[in-house]
Write a protein that holds these residues in place. Structure first.
Motif, PDB file in Angstrom:
ATOM      1  N   ILE A   1      45.117  50.904  43.365  1.00 43.64           N
ATOM      2  CA  ILE A   1      44.632  50.704  41.719  1.00 43.64           C
ATOM      3  C   ILE A   1      44.100  49.403  41.685  1.00 43.64           C
ATOM      4  O   ILE A   1      43.026  49.288  40.729  1.00 43.64           O
ATOM      5  CB  ILE A   1      46.166  50.678  41.242  1.00 43.64           C
ATOM      6  CG1 ILE A   1      46.596  52.312  40.936  1.00 43.64           C
ATOM      7  CG2 ILE A   1      46.012  50.243  39.635  1.00 43.64           C
ATOM      8  CD1 ILE A   1      47.865  52.389  40.530  1.00 43.64           C
ATOM      9  N   CYS A   2      44.597  48.363  42.589  1.00 44.58           N
ATOM     10  CA  CYS A   2      43.936  47.075  42.207  1.00 44.58           C
ATOM     11  C   CYS A   2      42.912  46.579  43.154  1.00 44.58           C
ATOM     12  O   CYS A   2      42.538  45.563  43.275  1.00 44.58           O
ATOM     13  CB  CYS A   2      45.033  45.905  42.425  1.00 44.58           C
ATOM     14  SG  CYS A   2      46.328  46.011  41.088  1.00 44.58           S
ATOM     15  N   ALA A   3      42.289  47.495  44.083  1.00 45.39           N
ATOM     16  CA  ALA A   3      41.472  47.177  45.167  1.00 45.39           C
ATOM     17  C   ALA A   3      40.132  46.599  44.583  1.00 45.39           C
ATOM     18  O   ALA A   3      39.568  45.634  45.040  1.00 45.39           O
ATOM     19  CB  ALA A   3      41.169  48.551  45.954  1.00 45.39           C
ATOM     20  N   ARG A   4      39.486  47.145  43.461  1.00 47.02           N
ATOM     21  CA  ARG A   4      38.276  46.664  42.940  1.00 47.02           C
ATOM     22  C   ARG A   4      38.310  45.409  42.291  1.00 47.02           C
ATOM     23  O   ARG A   4      37.462  44.463  42.591  1.00 47.02           O
ATOM     24  CB  ARG A   4      37.795  47.654  41.603  1.00 47.02           C
ATOM     25  CG  ARG A   4      36.476  47.331  41.295  1.00 47.02           C
ATOM     26  CD  ARG A   4      36.097  48.571  40.185  1.00 47.02           C
ATOM     27  NE  ARG A   4      34.884  47.744  39.649  1.00 47.02           N
ATOM     28  CZ  ARG A   4      34.721  47.228  38.380  1.00 47.02           C
ATOM     29  NH1 ARG A   4      35.913  47.093  37.593  1.00 47.02           N
ATOM     30  NH2 ARG A   4      33.798  47.046  37.761  1.00 47.02           N
ATOM     31  N   ASP A   5      39.471  45.005  41.645  1.00 49.16           N
ATOM     32  CA  ASP A   5      39.672  43.691  40.925  1.00 49.16           C
ATOM     33  C   ASP A   5      39.944  42.596  41.930  1.00 49.16           C
ATOM     34  O   ASP A   5      39.446  41.649  42.145  1.00 49.16           O
ATOM     35  CB  ASP A   5      40.888  43.816  39.943  1.00 49.16           C
ATOM     36  CG  ASP A   5      40.498  44.545  38.711  1.00 49.16           C
ATOM     37  OD1 ASP A   5      39.240  44.967  38.561  1.00 49.16           O
ATOM     38  OD2 ASP A   5      41.446  45.191  38.017  1.00 49.16           O
ATOM     39  N   ASP A   6      40.814  43.075  42.834  1.00 48.01           N
ATOM     40  CA  ASP A   6      41.094  42.115  44.182  1.00 48.01           C
ATOM     41  C   ASP A   6      39.896  41.892  45.041  1.00 48.01           C
ATOM     42  O   ASP A   6      39.749  40.753  45.319  1.00 48.01           O
ATOM     43  CB  ASP A   6      42.053  42.942  45.294  1.00 48.01           C
ATOM     44  CG  ASP A   6      43.641  42.741  44.664  1.00 48.01           C
ATOM     45  OD1 ASP A   6      43.743  42.475  43.497  1.00 48.01           O
ATOM     46  OD2 ASP A   6      44.222  43.548  45.239  1.00 48.01           O
ATOM     47  N   ASP A   7      39.022  42.622  45.140  1.00 44.10           N
ATOM     48  CA  ASP A   7      37.554  42.514  45.906  1.00 44.10           C
ATOM     49  C   ASP A   7      36.850  41.645  45.016  1.00 44.10           C
ATOM     50  O   ASP A   7      36.198  40.620  45.585  1.00 44.10           O
ATOM     51  CB  ASP A   7      36.766  43.814  46.176  1.00 44.10           C
ATOM     52  CG  ASP A   7      35.833  43.740  46.786  1.00 44.10           C
ATOM     53  OD1 ASP A   7      35.838  43.008  48.261  1.00 44.10           O
ATOM     54  OD2 ASP A   7      34.564  44.177  46.323  1.00 44.10           O
ATOM     55  N   ILE A   8      36.762  41.911  43.834  1.00 45.35           N
ATOM     56  CA  ILE A   8      35.819  41.040  42.870  1.00 45.35           C
ATOM     57  C   ILE A   8      36.294  39.506  43.069  1.00 45.35           C
ATOM     58  O   ILE A   8      35.550  38.498  43.146  1.00 45.35           O
ATOM     59  CB  ILE A   8      35.614  41.244  41.422  1.00 45.35           C
ATOM     60  CG1 ILE A   8      35.040  42.799  41.669  1.00 45.35           C
ATOM     61  CG2 ILE A   8      35.028  40.265  40.598  1.00 45.35           C
ATOM     62  CD1 ILE A   8      35.235  43.451  40.224  1.00 45.35           C
ATOM     63  N   ALA A   9      37.899  39.242  42.925  1.00 47.20           N
ATOM     64  CA  ALA A   9      38.405  38.144  42.833  1.00 47.20           C
ATOM     65  C   ALA A   9      38.226  37.618  44.151  1.00 47.20           C
ATOM     66  O   ALA A   9      37.853  36.086  44.340  1.00 47.20           O
ATOM     67  CB  ALA A   9      39.739  38.206  42.751  1.00 47.20           C
ATOM     68  N   THR A  10      38.432  38.104  45.353  1.00 50.17           N
ATOM     69  CA  THR A  10      38.048  37.505  46.667  1.00 50.17           C
ATOM     70  C   THR A  10      36.637  37.000  46.760  1.00 50.17           C
ATOM     71  O   THR A  10      36.556  35.961  47.416  1.00 50.17           O
ATOM     72  CB  THR A  10      38.159  38.673  47.750  1.00 50.17           C
ATOM     73  OG1 THR A  10      39.759  38.938  47.509  1.00 50.17           O
ATOM     74  CG2 THR A  10      38.182  37.941  49.071  1.00 50.17           C
ATOM     75  N   ARG A  11      35.735  37.954  46.414  1.00 53.34           N
ATOM     76  CA  ARG A  11      34.275  37.305  46.424  1.00 53.34           C
ATOM     77  C   ARG A  11      33.908  36.248  45.712  1.00 53.34           C
ATOM     78  O   ARG A  11      33.080  35.409  46.053  1.00 53.34           O
ATOM     79  CB  ARG A  11      33.522  38.495  45.975  1.00 53.34           C
ATOM     80  CG  ARG A  11      33.184  39.564  47.269  1.00 53.34           C
ATOM     81  CD  ARG A  11      32.290  40.630  46.939  1.00 53.34           C
ATOM     82  NE  ARG A  11      32.673  41.653  46.114  1.00 53.34           N
ATOM     83  CZ  ARG A  11      32.072  42.314  45.064  1.00 53.34           C
ATOM     84  NH1 ARG A  11      30.815  41.847  44.698  1.00 53.34           N
ATOM     85  NH2 ARG A  11      32.728  42.958  44.358  1.00 53.34           N
TER      86      ARG A  11
ATOM     87  N   ARG B   1      50.345  38.593  43.673  1.00 53.06           N
ATOM     88  CA  ARG B   1      50.943  39.859  43.003  1.00 53.06           C
ATOM     89  C   ARG B   1      52.011  39.844  42.190  1.00 53.06           C
ATOM     90  O   ARG B   1      52.924  38.890  42.760  1.00 53.06           O
ATOM     91  CB  ARG B   1      51.172  40.859  44.251  1.00 53.06           C
ATOM     92  CG  ARG B   1      51.801  42.165  43.946  1.00 53.06           C
ATOM     93  CD  ARG B   1      52.026  43.094  45.191  1.00 53.06           C
ATOM     94  NE  ARG B   1      52.543  44.505  44.971  1.00 53.06           N
ATOM     95  CZ  ARG B   1      53.817  44.709  44.752  1.00 53.06           C
ATOM     96  NH1 ARG B   1      54.755  43.632  44.922  1.00 53.06           N
ATOM     97  NH2 ARG B   1      53.949  45.935  44.397  1.00 53.06           N
ATOM     98  N   THR B   2      52.015  40.095  41.027  1.00 53.84           N
ATOM     99  CA  THR B   2      53.319  40.114  40.054  1.00 53.84           C
ATOM    100  C   THR B   2      54.093  41.244  39.725  1.00 53.84           C
ATOM    101  O   THR B   2      55.099  41.124  39.117  1.00 53.84           O
ATOM    102  CB  THR B   2      52.604  39.270  38.837  1.00 53.84           C
ATOM    103  OG1 THR B   2      51.924  40.405  38.244  1.00 53.84           O
ATOM    104  CG2 THR B   2      52.033  38.119  38.830  1.00 53.84           C
ATOM    105  N   GLY B   3      53.618  42.259  40.036  1.00 51.25           N
ATOM    106  CA  GLY B   3      54.631  43.685  40.193  1.00 51.25           C
ATOM    107  C   GLY B   3      53.557  44.852  40.505  1.00 51.25           C
ATOM    108  O   GLY B   3      52.430  44.658  41.143  1.00 51.25           O
ATOM    109  N   PHE B   4      54.205  45.864  40.390  1.00 52.00           N
ATOM    110  CA  PHE B   4      53.343  47.102  40.607  1.00 52.00           C
ATOM    111  C   PHE B   4      52.243  47.217  39.832  1.00 52.00           C
ATOM    112  O   PHE B   4      52.029  47.250  38.631  1.00 52.00           O
ATOM    113  CB  PHE B   4      54.243  48.339  40.377  1.00 52.00           C
ATOM    114  CG  PHE B   4      53.232  49.576  40.790  1.00 52.00           C
ATOM    115  CD1 PHE B   4      53.004  49.953  41.966  1.00 52.00           C
ATOM    116  CD2 PHE B   4      52.897  50.486  39.598  1.00 52.00           C
ATOM    117  CE1 PHE B   4      52.051  51.136  42.206  1.00 52.00           C
ATOM    118  CE2 PHE B   4      52.126  51.431  39.832  1.00 52.00           C
ATOM    119  CZ  PHE B   4      51.904  51.966  41.142  1.00 52.00           C
ATOM    120  N   ALA B   5      50.947  47.228  40.428  1.00 49.31           N
ATOM    121  CA  ALA B   5      49.473  47.199  39.920  1.00 49.31           C
ATOM    122  C   ALA B   5      49.477  46.237  38.883  1.00 49.31           C
ATOM    123  O   ALA B   5      48.827  46.295  37.917  1.00 49.31           O
ATOM    124  CB  ALA B   5      49.308  48.635  39.148  1.00 49.31           C
TER     125      ALA B   5
END
Length: 65
Positions: free
Chosen positions: A20-30, A37-41
């Protein structure tokens, strides 16, 4: 028996959370942001450059004579 079901559920929840969070995590990493991580999704994204702004605000202003 229930331990196996519990482990399967935990793995499924972790997998779904990551997907669920893969896209946003990828953008943030770049962008070089910190991800927490603060909870589910649920994530908190922070740009570490804000630390520099905070440090600059803490320094007293210099005035030229």
């Amino acid at each position: 028996m229930f331990d196996g079901i519990k482990r399967s559920c935990v793995r499924l929840v972790a997998y779904l959370d990551e997907r669920i969070c893969a896209r946003d995590d990828d953008i943030a990493t770049r962008m070089g942001w910190q991800t927490t991580r603060t909870g589910f999704a649920s994530r908190t994204y922070r740009d570490p450059r804000f630390n520099q702004l905070k440090a600059a605000d803490a320094q007293p202003e210099r005035r030229s004579a």
